[in-house]
Design an enzyme around this catalytic site. Structure first.
Site, PDB file in Angstrom:
ATOM      1  N   HIS A   1      -7.425  -5.803   0.085  1.00 36.21           N
ATOM      2  CA  HIS A   1      -6.207  -5.006  -0.171  1.00 36.21           C
ATOM      3  C   HIS A   1      -5.156  -5.850  -0.302  1.00 36.21           C
ATOM      4  O   HIS A   1      -4.822  -6.187   0.679  1.00 36.21           O
ATOM      5  CB  HIS A   1      -6.255  -3.903   0.823  1.00 36.21           C
ATOM      6  CG  HIS A   1      -5.305  -2.790   0.619  1.00 36.21           C
ATOM      7  ND1 HIS A   1      -4.884  -2.395  -0.504  1.00 36.21           N
ATOM      8  CD2 HIS A   1      -4.698  -2.087   1.546  1.00 36.21           C
ATOM      9  CE1 HIS A   1      -4.018  -1.190  -0.163  1.00 36.21           C
ATOM     10  NE2 HIS A   1      -3.844  -1.011   1.052  1.00 36.21           N
TER      11      HIS A   1
ATOM     12  N   SER B   1       0.898  -1.185  -0.109  1.00 43.44           N
ATOM     13  CA  SER B   1       0.085   0.011  -0.031  1.00 43.44           C
ATOM     14  C   SER B   1       0.918   1.229  -0.025  1.00 43.44           C
ATOM     15  O   SER B   1       1.667   1.538  -0.912  1.00 43.44           O
ATOM     16  CB  SER B   1      -0.832  -0.208   1.219  1.00 43.44           C
ATOM     17  OG  SER B   1      -1.921   0.795   1.056  1.00 43.44           O
TER      18      SER B   1
ATOM     19  N   ASP C   1      -9.106  -4.284  -5.590  1.00 44.48           N
ATOM     20  CA  ASP C   1      -8.642  -3.734  -4.462  1.00 44.48           C
ATOM     21  C   ASP C   1      -9.404  -2.251  -4.062  1.00 44.48           C
ATOM     22  O   ASP C   1      -9.393  -1.463  -4.896  1.00 44.48           O
ATOM     23  CB  ASP C   1      -7.042  -3.422  -4.657  1.00 44.48           C
ATOM     24  CG  ASP C   1      -6.304  -3.152  -3.480  1.00 44.48           C
ATOM     25  OD1 ASP C   1      -7.006  -2.306  -2.514  1.00 44.48           O
ATOM     26  OD2 ASP C   1      -5.217  -3.738  -3.231  1.00 44.48           O
TER      27      ASP C   1
END
Length: 505
Positions: free
Chosen positions: A466, A230, A438
């Site tokens: 995610h 991320s 996602d």
């Protein structure tokens, strides 16, 4: 990436999950260490030629490892507060490592995301971030980036103020509500300045990337092996752009597009969460106990919108404590569960209860997202998130309270560099991973980052939730493990299929 979107579905446009609190009171400033000599290692400092002498000392420092539970070892890394003036004040970076279980290749540094995520805490859940095969050959190393957790944390609101901040109405219907929301954002920015003003100019991702290079040298590594999730993809790409010759292998999972402004990040995540919620609904329709009787996406979204309108008028009851399960809390709880497909059963139950007037389970999901502990205290992740995001992805418009504002609209520090592509010219192959559905980092961001990096290759996972690595896909894990161990990347454009659904989920 923890930055919250403005919407879950297109019909909910305009929602922005952040919060309100009363005026923050000044508190003790973050502890800065005065300039002083740094303990030197017997190794030759691994700084680039021409590095100022004051900074070279940081590159030659020795980490004093101490046992900190089980096989883990912890240390503090000293770095300059301001890399432009390395002879000035210092700060400390908390570092943890889990030694390799077999024949060691080197160190693999991880970052769990955020910004604001603790790499120290992440490392204590080692199997979630590196496979046993990789841990056998690498020391797992986590660190709290500057401003986060145990690394000179940035402070803004108190715990009680954060409770109120997260509950504020994000869909103001009256002039008073508009003013109240806007005031909250101003107050948050003011509180950050009052409590952490000296830190704020130095919390952007380029500073954290420079810290990571000092860490690389202190670990005795000539090149960095890194796995970032991320926000950690932006940190890793920034590192590669600054230090392309010091990259060994970089895995960037759940990628962020470095060219996105703050507004574009919000818009992109809005679409991402919309796609993720629709995917949840399709799965829900096939499950016993699904709270949506209809099997049509439009009708299910209409039912959710009706719930949110009802909650906007009167919060749901909460059987856990005295807080109100407000509209903002309900939305945060829903989005929290969309980060992982494994949380969908909990979300089904939470929504079923919410339709009956009970918001307890959604509130607890929101607490998990906001990192609120059982004793009512919070991690500093949100303060760190805003401090970093407001420098990395600044607001590009004048504040307009009618359309909702954020702390970045009133941030006391302005970005010193422009939003731009990251090329990392000269770096070896960098592996970028994108998940098709996602919610927090839309797939097209992974496509963009892989194309921007001069040596980027894209691995696509046909999945939900995610990020992809260590989420149950043997295909993804195999590609990543091989790359980390041998530096052999998959072909650009390689795909991993959707994981077969578990009937009992």
């Amino acid at each position: 990436m923890r930055r919250l979107p403005r919407v879950i579905t297109p019909a909910l446009a305009g929602l922005l999950i952040a919060g309100l609190a009363a005026t923050a009171q000044p508190a003790q400033a973050a502890q800065l260490l005065p300039a002083a000599p740094v303990a030197r290692s017997v190794q030759v400092a691994q700084a680039a030629p021409g590095t100022p002498a004051a900074l070279t000392a940081y590159y030659g420092q020795r980490l004093a490892w101490k046992a900190c539970g089980g096989a883990y070892q912890c240390a503090k890394l000293k770095v300059p507060l301001d890399y432009a003036h390395p002879a000035g004040d210092r700060i400390e970076i908390a570092v943890i490592r889990l030694p390799a279980t077999g024949r060691r290749i080197g160190s693999a540094v991880i970052n769990p995301g955020g910004p604001g995520g603790s790499g120290v805490e992440a490392a204590r859940n080692a199997d979630a971030f590196l496979s046993p095969a990789v841990r056998a050959r690498f020391d797992l190393v986590g660190f709290d980036p500057r401003g986060v957790g145990a690394s000179t944390p940035v402070r803004c609101f108190t715990d009680a103020q954060l409770d109120a901040y997260y509950a504020i109405d994000r869909t103001p219907d009256t002039a008073f509500e508009v003013k109240n929301l806007d005031l909250a954002q101003k107050q948050f920015a003011q509180a950050c300045k009052a409590r952490s003003g000296r830190l704020l100019p130095h919390l952007g991702t380029p500073d954290a990337a420079r810290d990571m290079d000092v860490l690389r040298a202190a670990l005795g590594e000539s090149r960095l092996t890194y796995v970032g999730f991320s926000y950690g993809t932006f940190l890793g790409a920034t590192y590669a752009d600054l230090f392309p010759g010091r990259v060994r292998a970089l895995v960037l999972d759940g990628a962020i597009d470095p060219t996105r402004t703050g507004d574009e990040v919000g818009t992109g995540q809005s679409g991402g969460f919309g796609v993720a919620f629709d995917s949840f609904l399709r799965d829900c329709f096939r499950r016993a106990g699904c709270p949506f009787r209809t099997h049509k996406l439009s009708a299910a979204n209409t039912k959710l919108e009706a719930l949110l309108k009802r909650v906007d008028r009167a919060p749901l009851r909460n059987e856990y404590d005295g807080r109100q399960a407000s509209e903002s809390i309900v939305i945060t709880g829903i989005m929290s569960a969309l980060y992982s497909e494994s949380a969908w059963p909990v979300l089904r139950q939470a929504l079923a209860e919410a339709f009956q007037g009970d918001g307890t389970r959604l509130l607890l999901l929101a607490d998990a997202y906001n990192e609120r502990r059982a004793d009512g205290t919070y991690a500093n992740s949100f303060a760190a998130q805003e401090a970093v995001n407001c420098l990395d992805h600044p607001a590009t418009h004048k504040p307009d309270p009618r359309n909702g504002t954020s702390p970045c609209d009133y941030w006391p520090v302005r970005r010193r560099t422009s939003v731009r592509p990251l090329r990392a010219d000269g770096a070896p192959t960098i592996l970028v991973i994108g998940t098709l559905r996602d919610p927090a980092t839309p797939y097209k961001w992974a496509q963009a980052l892989a194309s921007q990096l001069s040596s980027g290759v894209l691995l696509t996972f046909d999945g939900d939730g995610h990020t992809a690595y260590r989420k149950g896909s043997a295909c993804v894990d195999s590609y990543v493990d091989r790359y980390l161990l041998t530096r052999t990347a998959p072909a650009n454009g390689a795909n991993c299929p959707k994981i077969k659904a578990v009937a009992s989920r």
